[in-house]
Design an enzyme around this catalytic site. Structure first.
Site, short mmCIF file in Angstrom:
data_model
loop_
_atom_site.label_atom_id
_atom_site.label_comp_id
_atom_site.label_asym_id
_atom_site.label_seq_id
_atom_site.Cartn_x
_atom_site.Cartn_y
_atom_site.Cartn_z
CB VAL A 1 -11.73 -1.99 2.09
CG1 VAL A 1 -11.45 -2.47 3.56
CG2 VAL A 1 -9.50 -2.47 2.05
CG ASP A 2 -7.96 -4.64 -1.05
OD1 ASP A 2 -7.68 -3.68 -1.07
OD2 ASP A 2 -7.02 -5.97 -0.01
NE ARG B 1 -0.19 -6.50 -1.86
CZ ARG B 1 1.00 -5.91 -1.62
NH1 ARG B 1 2.18 -6.17 -2.52
NH2 ARG B 1 1.24 -5.95 -0.45
CD GLU C 1 -2.10 -0.63 -0.39
OE1 GLU C 1 -1.76 0.27 -0.26
OE2 GLU C 1 -2.61 -2.19 -0.85
CE1 TYR D 1 -2.69 -0.39 8.48
CE2 TYR D 1 -3.39 -0.49 11.01
CZ TYR D 1 -2.30 -1.01 9.60
OH TYR D 1 -1.57 -1.91 9.64
CG LEU D 2 -7.06 7.46 8.98
CD1 LEU D 2 -6.86 9.56 8.21
CD2 LEU D 2 -7.49 7.62 10.23
CD GLN D 3 -7.38 3.62 2.26
OE1 GLN D 3 -7.75 3.08 1.22
NE2 GLN D 3 -5.84 3.48 2.57
NE ARG D 4 -6.81 -2.03 7.84
CZ ARG D 4 -5.82 -2.61 8.24
NH1 ARG D 4 -5.67 -3.02 6.89
NH2 ARG D 4 -5.58 -2.49 9.63
#
Length: 421
Positions: free
Chosen positions: A143-144, A192, A247, A297-300
């Site tokens: 996802v990054d 990150r 984050e 975790y909702l976003q991924r």
């Protein structure tokens, strides 16, 4: 000549579309029964190979495999486990090859990020050294959006769509209540070292002054005084301020705002909590009422709002990995190539990159994608991002909620002694 079996594993943080890649691998392999025998999936990623916990995917129905395309999470189980270097722990690699040899596995499809590509590269090298060569093909996922050599990473388009939608909806809430209630809303997203997800929030904007008003990227050092001054100006101008923060937001000395003392399996400092820290700064210095949210975790995992482009690309890199292997390619990762756009249409194709080019490399946001003040994106960045969130690909619903695949997970009988990881 005996037909070789294949091993497929999922690694690292899962996405809304990683199972679409699994579907692509499995359906492509089933189209070539004369070239690939059984596809075994690792239970909990590479740990499944080390522990000889192999799932026989041939026992799953075609309908169940097809349903993986719209199922979030990691259907076979994923893990955060970083293989040691061959020099430091050769026995781990020896164990992998022994398991592969015991189960007549000649193909290894590893679905993950940079660390996973590094593992696949090392397995390709070490298997030759042991005299049992394995064809290793990387299937990208993160996802990054921070893998090099690919235009985008499967998983990113869907999280980008979810983040942009979430901040657009939340902003309307704040706008409608700001006179007597919340003045500042902060939404924390993953990222990150790379701010791609944060940047995607800007896709919620239709006009110049629309929220989100401020984006905090890992690529830009955080300054408390400048941040608070900007928040105050925005509130004075609009009556409220909407912020999206990574984050990985950090000070000039590299210290994360939310750094804890715990680390994950890869040695990364545990993050999470940037939003409440920023909110407290606002409250203590400016006195504004605030609210914050950490998407976590909702976003991924939001498969109900997946990008159709992302789903298609995730499936394509999976199926292409199999075709690469059968065409004799080895030690490569399937990539997404952005072609010349025809008008507003996003034209892409599948390419390839050597695993060693991708392994352990993070692709951060380029400077020309970040606005001069460091708090927003440029039009060039918007042009890059916009096509990746296009289209909807809804899962089927039953009684008002999505219906996802449920695997039977038939484990293969073990042939080797237990292994201490």
């Amino acid at each position: 000549m005996t037909v070789k079996n294949a091993f497929y594993a999922q690694s690292g943080g899962v996405t809304a579309v990683i199972n679409a890649s699994a579907c692509g691998v499995l359906e492509a392999a089933r189209r070539h029964p004369d070239k690939i025998g059984t596809v075994y999936a690792g239970h909990n990623g590479i740990l499944g190979a080390l522990r000889e916990e192999l799932i026989d995917t041939s026992k799953e129905s075609a309908e169940t495999i097809a349903a993986l395309r719209y199922t979030p999470g990691g259907a076979f189980g994923s893990c955060r486990f970083k293989m040691s270097s061959i020099e430091d722990n050769e026995v781990q690699y020896q164990r992998l090859i022994e398991v592969f040899q015991a189960h007549n596995i000649g193909y290894f499809f590893y679905n993950g990020g940079g660390d996973s590509m590094d593992t696949a590269h090392k397995v390709s090298y070490y298997s030759k050294k042991m005299g049992y060569p394995i064809t290793c093909i990387g299937v990208p996922k993160t996802v990054d959006n921070d893998l090099p050599a690919t235009d985008t990473c499967p998983g990113f388009g869907s999280v980008a769509k979810y983040v942009a939608t979430s901040i657009k909806e939340a902003s309307l809430d704040i706008e409608s209540m700001h006179e007597t209630s919340t003045k500042v809303f902060i939404m924390e997203v993953m990222g990150r070292h790379a701010g791609w997800i944060t940047a995607a929030a800007a896709l919620a904007m239709e006009e110049e002054n629309d929220p989100p008003h401020m984006l905090l990227f890992p690529e830009v050092d955080f300054c408390r005084e400048s941040f608070l001054a900007k928040v105050q100006r925005i509130v004075e101008q609009h009556g409220y301020c909407v912020i999206v923060a990574s984050e990985g937001t950090h000070y000039a000395d590299g210290t994360f705002l939310s750094a804890s003392r715990t680390t994950d399996a890869f040695g990364h400092v545990q993050l999470g909590g940037t939003a409440p820290i920023l909110a407290r700064m606002v409250k203590d210095s400016l006195g504004y009422k605030y609210h914050w949210a950490v998407l976590d975790y909702l976003q991924r995992s939001a498969r109900h709002l997946a990008s159709a482009v992302d789903v298609e690309q995730a499936y394509a890199v999976g199926s292409s990995a199999v075709e690469f292997a059968l065409s004799g390619k080895n030690g490569v990762m399937a990539t997404i190539v952005r072609e010349e756009n025809e008008g507003d249409e996003y034209v892409w194709s599948i390419g390839e990159a050597p695993l060693e080019m991708v392994a352990n490399v993070e692709m951060k946001m380029p400077a020309h994608f970040i606005a001069p003040d460091g708090l927003h994106i440029t039009e060039e960045c918007r042009t890059y991002l916009q096509p990746l969130i296009q289209g909807e690909d809804l899962p089927p619903f039953k009684k008002g909620v999505p219906v996802f695949a449920k695997l039977e997970k038939h484990f293969v009988e073990k042939k080797l002694p237990a292994f201490d990881i």
